[in-house]
Design a protein around this motif. Structure first.
Motif: not given
Ligand code: FAD
Ligand code: SF4
Ligand code: SF4
Ligand code: SF4
Ligand code: FES
Lengths: 562, 145, 428
Positions: C264, C292-296
């Motif tokens: 995360a 993957d670009i995970c920018v939550p």
């Protein structure tokens, strides 16, 4: 009554003693002509912060009955609080005391001992001058009301109400529609980890309805709120009958007004009409919980379905955090519904920021679901055109499309922000007091934001945020206890204020209001944090930061320039 | 002769430092025993936004050869946006200084975080050097009035 | 028996500190225990925090100071939990408090004792990029600002030799070789576990060349290398002495597959590094190699887009485990499979591995001592985890922050706040 100032120089072992000439400092200061009208007691001590040193100071203050105290020692960051505690013990007002940093910012950085001695004298003189201009500020204790108002009856609002309601604290929960539960009450299964259905939510709904300490107002909105942490006065109005009003007093307000989904017709790449079998994820959830099945408009079961992630992410400029996750959940519903359905999942990135999510993904990846990573996508009715990661363009047609539109703040957020004097950030959600350290508070003390109103969040996150607000309120707004606001605040001098209202705009905390009758601005001391920005902004010099007044700083400055 | 005068010249610099970042950096510089010119005299304020035009002008009229205003980096202000206001006021002040025939270089605004003890030392020492080259505050020398 | 009004908080990272301050505000007595000699946790190793690039020290130092000056919070450093008996409302906790050999009361933190000490050691807190003496503080600005003596390497304490160099240098009589490890018993009504995380051990994945090629760094090593209070005062000097690398490859998701979850924060960290590099070395070529670009978070994508525009070249590859770092002359080659499944190569002088966050080393031991369960990934298990919770499997014991799973600072704080709410309710 003359001033009697105690001046104590800490040797800090060799740290100060070996870097400056303490005897010279004492000699010099004792001989200054300008201080002849004051009574000065100047002494040095080996280590003032030690147990011995503290005892020594305490006795000195008591014996000499000082009016002011100056301690030349280390940085205020180290021992200001130590000496403030001694002041409090001896009943010397701590705002008549000043610590002079002759260690970190003098002895330790100036290698020439004579120069360091000069500097120390300069700093100490500045402080002797300054303390005479300091005022004995007092803590004000304000009564507070422990009750709270929760705006929004979705899962975040419900959980907030449940964490706070007790014999000693009443919760008023208002909801603009006629039903509590918000969107999550419509789900078949809960995000994100599948092994739980909506019973949990139904149970919480029941708990809220049955709780004696929670008063629910349905079809109700906020009309007005004034006041500050511990003491807000609010007026509620009925949505259908605007004359039906309720006035309440509460100590804190929690905004849990939730989200809506982006209207896909705003996006040119998603072209479809009401008649096409194109649905948003929320529509599918509702369909599932009503019929237990996903069906086409024709009533038939779909044979091929495309799920499209990140609809509107680029346009909105943020990732909604939970869509990847719930799209996987929906894919799983569909797979369980019938093994004949061909499911294609179109995504750009898989954003699964929870420790349990990837496991779920890996399970699905082993099933028949087709995961297709794309660079771009366009739809027209049931037809899809997309570009894959290998840069090839492809077209397919499916029976049904399910979109994951970006989450947006619920309608009315702007109005609510205005009513409560809090801010929205550039994404349109409510803005935190401090994104990292104070993520559920707002710039107005006593007003909090939770759930999807604060930013895209799932049920888990919303529940945690609701409990977090619980933590803040249970530790700050304690029934029967008073609130002690900041002491070193600013004030407006009535005689000088021209009423231009410049200061109103610069105060981040909304601590200044305009008194129409008197035509001047007034600082609410219960809200002010004492930054001094208003003072820096006032063109008439009408504002005074009580512990950083111009005369006080001027005294320091004169010595600096001697 | 002029040369000699400049060499002996010890500038008087007033540093208005914000409590939360730069004042802490100055402490860290001390804890790291960095060498800093005694030219600076630090005055602690809660936030760089507290500094008003009058204070700066009074400080110059009082004879300061240079003034350093320093606070948290943009976005880091303990009171959210104080330093943006400080920056705006600073820009205005620079113009005012020009009209007073005071070299605007004598006023400097720097963002120095609590971890930047070294940078604090560099900023102060370089600023001192610059002011040393500019020579004494003309107002102080009564050449202005 | 009436309930105790005290609370034990394990771990003095941002989560543990926040919870302690809140509880103290509500009049609870807090025992905050920390296994290291300093408080602050992992976040103080960072120069700046994403996405607002706020200086971590500025953010956290006031909190650390509040903790140390708070009358209701009793901080015990160099301490771990040895035994827990009893139940909610009445736990008896035995704490194993290691000797510091320097008095927290007498020492004023002048630092005069370090230089004379003849023993030079690797400084693990600085990710072994710096040295320390046998008497040391982990980094300048450590709080509490009081050194510790490492008893195993100190000549005197280990019995190797008679040495009292530090004692002689100390003008405050603060050093006390006779100090002994202690067992302390405290009675508390509730416990918050905030023991944080560790980073994936990059040597497990030899294909990334960590430990073999000096140009390969872990994320935490880079944080320290970049920090202005770090080993190089923020100058980018590589292990082999090369100053200012010309090209840097930042590899995302290292260890994600092996651990079975996304951490995360790593994508954002990786973009933060690209930004840092671009600021310090504007001419350098920076690559972010991602799957993957995970920018939550609502504010994260904007940060990512800025970095993408200004600071880095994004390189997509779908299978991180197929990446291979090899030596090429004085530099490094990074081979990967692109979106079409074909091999490509990038050359760089520096590689930064964004590693998965993993459960803290002591999680297993602690879960036994506390009698609470772990999840399949090794983090502490919460009840009803499908609906967000800070309650562990034992009543009266709560978990918050990265001890529960990887997360960023704001989500750690939210759990700290949530656990405080639970503690207060259970002590009512
Ligand atoms: C390389 C990297 C960069 C990051 N950058 C950012 C960023 O820019 N922005 C952001 O929001 N987040 C960032 N994060 C995430 C951030 O570091 C965490 O969210 C945060 O540190 C979590 O705080 P914590 O208190 O839960 O854990 P920690 O910071 O790990 O603190 C736990 C504390 O408990 C102590 N402890 C452990 N076990 C025990 C025991 N058995 N007994 C006693 N004490 C114990 C530890 O020594 C430590 O002091 C980053 C993470 C990494 C890996
Ligand atoms: S001092 Fe700061 S917080 Fe107080 S009224 Fe002025 S601007 Fe607002
Ligand atoms: S006794 Fe000697 S070896 Fe041990 S810490 Fe002191 S100086 Fe170092
Ligand atoms: S132990 Fe003594 S010499 Fe070392 S830092 Fe503390 S006071 Fe200074
Ligand atoms: S608090 Fe440092 S600039 Fe505002």
């Amino acid at each position: 009554m003359g001033e009697k100032i105690g001046i104590y120089i800490c040797e800090c072992g060799p740290n100060i003693a070996n870097k400056v000439y303490i005897d010279k400092i004492i000699e010099k200061i004792s001989s200054i002509e300008a201080y002849k009208n004051k009574e000065l007691v100047i002494k040095n001590h080996k280590l003032l912060c030690s147990i011995d040193g503290k005892k020594f100071l305490e006795e000195e203050i008591k014996q000499n009955e000082f009016t002011h105290l100056v301690i030349a020692a280390c940085s205020p960051k180290d021992h200001e609080s130590t000496f403030i505690n001694i002041c409090k013990k001896t009943h010397l007002n701590p705002y008549l005391f000043r610590i002079v940093n002759i260690r970190e910012q003098c002895a330790w950085i100036i290698s020439d001992r004579d120069e360091a001695t000069e500097k120390a004298i300069q700093y100490i003189r500045g402080s002797i001058n300054r303390v005479s201009y300091q005022s004995p500020l007092e803590e004000k204790k304000l009564d507070s009301n422990p009750d709270v108002l929760v705006i929004g009856g979705g899962i975040a609002g419900i959980e907030t109400a449940l964490s706070l309601a007790s014999k000693k604290r009443k919760v008023y929960l208002i909801e603009k529609t006629s039903k509590l539960g918000g969107k999550s009450a419509k789900f078949r299964k809960l995000l994100p980890r599948q092994n739980c259905n909506t019973d949990v939510i139904q149970k919480k709904l029941l708990d809220v309805e049955e709780n004696n300490h929670i008063q629910i107002f349905k079809e109700t909105e906020l009309e007005k709120a004034i006041g500050f942490f511990g003491n807000f006065e609010v007026i509620l109005k009925n949505v259908k009958d605007n004359n039906l009003k309720t006035e309440l007093r509460v100590g804190a307000i929690i905004v849990a007004s939730g989200f809506k989904q982006l209207n896909t017709s705003e996006l040119p790449k998603y072209e479809y009409t009401q008649d096409d079998d194109v649905y948003t994820s929320l529509e599918i959830e509702e369909m599932c919980s009503q019929n237990g099945k996903v069906l086409l408009k024709s009533g038939e079961e779909p044979r091929s379905i495309a799920l499209i992630h990140c609809v509107g992410r680029e346009e909105k400029g943020y990732c909604s955090q939970i869509c990847c996750n719930y799209m996987l959940k929906i894919a799983q519903y569909l797979e369980q519904q019938s093994s004949d359905i061909k499911i294609k999942e179109f995504y750009r990135d898989l954003c699964l920021p929870n420790k349990d999510d990837q496991f779920f993904l890996e399970n699905l990846q082993n099933s028949a679901i087709d995961f297709i990573r794309i660079k771009d996508i366009e739809i027209k009715g049931n037809k899809i055109k997309y570009i894959g990661t290998d840069d090839t363009k492809k077209e397919i047609e499916v029976d049904m499309l399910i979109l994951a539109p970006a989450m947006e703040a619920e309608d009315g957020a702007t109005e609510l922000a205005e009513l409560l004097n809090i801010q929205l950030d550039e994404t349109g959600f409510f803005q935190e007091a401090h994104q990292k350290l104070n993520p559920i508070a707002t710039s107005t003390d006593g007003i909090f934001i939770v759930g999807a109103a604060r930013g895209p969040s799932g049920i888990s996150e919303s529940i945690l945020q609701a409990q977090a607000v619980g933590g803040e309120i249970l530790t700050q707004l304690i029934p029967g206890e008073k609130i002690v606001p900041e002491v070193k605040v600013s004030e407006v001098l009535e005689a000088l204020c021209k009423g231009c209202q410049t200061c109103l705009n610069v105060c981040t905390y909304g601590a200044i209001y305009f008194d129409e009758d008197r035509g001047i601005s007034v600082v609410n001391e219960a809200i002010c944090r004492g930054c001094g920005n208003c003072m820096g902004s006032c063109p008439s010099g009408a504002i005074r930061s009580k512990h950083f007044t111009n005369p006080q700083l001027y005294q320091e400055m004169v010595e600096a320039l001697r | 002769m002029g040369e000699v005068k400049i060499n002996n010249f010890k500038p008087k610099i007033v540093g208005y430092l914000c409590n939360w970042c730069t004042y802490a950096a100055a402490d860290l510089a001390g804890a790291s025993r960095l060498d800093i010119k005694p030219s600076i005299n630090v005055i602690r304020v809660m936030c760089s936004s507290r500094i008003d035009q009058n204070l700066i002008l009074t400080t110059f009229f009082g004879g300061a050869d240079g003034i350093l205003i320093a606070g948290c980096h943009p976005g880091d202000c303990h009171y959210d946006k104080g330093n943006y206001y400080a920056r705006r006021r600073y820009a205005l002040l620079k113009k005012v200084l020009e009209t007073l025939k005071l070299d605007p270089e004598r006023l400097q605004l720097s963002w120095i975080s609590a971890a930047e003890g070294k940078r604090y030392a560099t900023v102060v020492n370089e600023f001192t050097e610059r002011i040393r080259k500019l020579g004494p505050n003309p107002i102080n020398n009564n050449s202005y009035f | 028996m009436s309930k105790s009004n005290s609370v034990l908080v394990i771990g003095a990272g941002i989560t543990g500190m926040k919870a302690s301050l809140m509880l103290s505000n509500a009049g609870k007595k807090v025992y905050l225990i920390e296994k290291l000699p300093l408080i602050g946790g992992n976040i103080i190793k960072n120069e700046e925090c994403f996405p607002n690039l706020e200086c971590s020290t500025c953010m956290v130092a006031p909190i650390q100071q509040d903790i140390l000056q708070n009358q209701n919070v009793e901080v015990m450093t160099l301490s771990t939990v040895e035994k827990v008996e009893g139940e909610v409302g009445n736990f008896t906790v035995t704490i194993n408090k290691k000797a510091r050999y320097v008095s927290l009361i007498d020492c004023i933190g002048c630092g005069m004792c370090y230089d004379p000490c003849p023993v030079v050691l690797k400084n693990e807190w600085e990710e072994n990029l710096a040295e320390k003496k046998a008497i040391y503080v982990p980094c300048p600005g450590s709080l509490p600002n009081v050194p510790t003596i490492d008893p195993e390497s100190c000549l005197q304490l280990s019995g190797k030799q008679n040495c009292s160099a530090c004692v002689e240098a100390c003008d405050f009589g603060a050093i006390d070789f006779s100090e002994k490890d202690e067992k302390i018993k405290v009675y508390v009504g509730a416990i918050i576990v905030a023991t944080g995380f560790d980073l994936f051990d990059a040597t497990y994945l030899p294909n990334f060349g960590y430990g073999k090629y000096p140009g390969v760094y872990t994320a935490m090593e880079f944080e320290r290398l970049f920090a202005s209070n770090g080993p190089t005062s923020g100058e980018l000097i590589l292990r082999d002495g090369v100053k200012t690398p010309e090209s840097i490859a930042i590899i995302h998701c290292v260890g994600r597959k092996d651990q079975g979850y996304c951490s995360a924060v790593c994508c954002m960290c990786s973009f933060k590094y690209a930004h840092f590099l671009n600021q310090k070395i504007p001419d350098a070529k920076v690559y972010n190699i991602y799957s993957d670009i995970c920018v939550p978070d609502k504010s994260y994508q904007k940060f990512f887009e800025n970095v993408k525009r200004e600071s880095t070249e994004l390189v997509f590859q779908p299978s991180t485990d197929k990446i291979k770092v090899t030596k090429n002359g004085s530099g490094l080659d990074i081979k990967y499979l692109n979106g079409k499944g074909m091999e490509e190569t990038i050359s760089a002088n520096m590689v930064i591995l964004s590693l998965a966050m993993i459960p803290g080393k002591e999680t297993s031991h602690l879960s036994k001592v506390l009698g609470i369960n772990k999840d399949t990934k090794g983090f502490f298990l919460t009840q009803n985890r499908n609906i967000g919770s800070v309650e562990t499997t034992k009543s009266g014991i709560f978990v918050a922050g990265c001890a529960e799973g990887p997360k960023d600072v704001q989500n750690s704080i939210i759990q700290a706040e949530a656990s405080v709410s639970k503690v207060i309710n259970c002590l009512e």
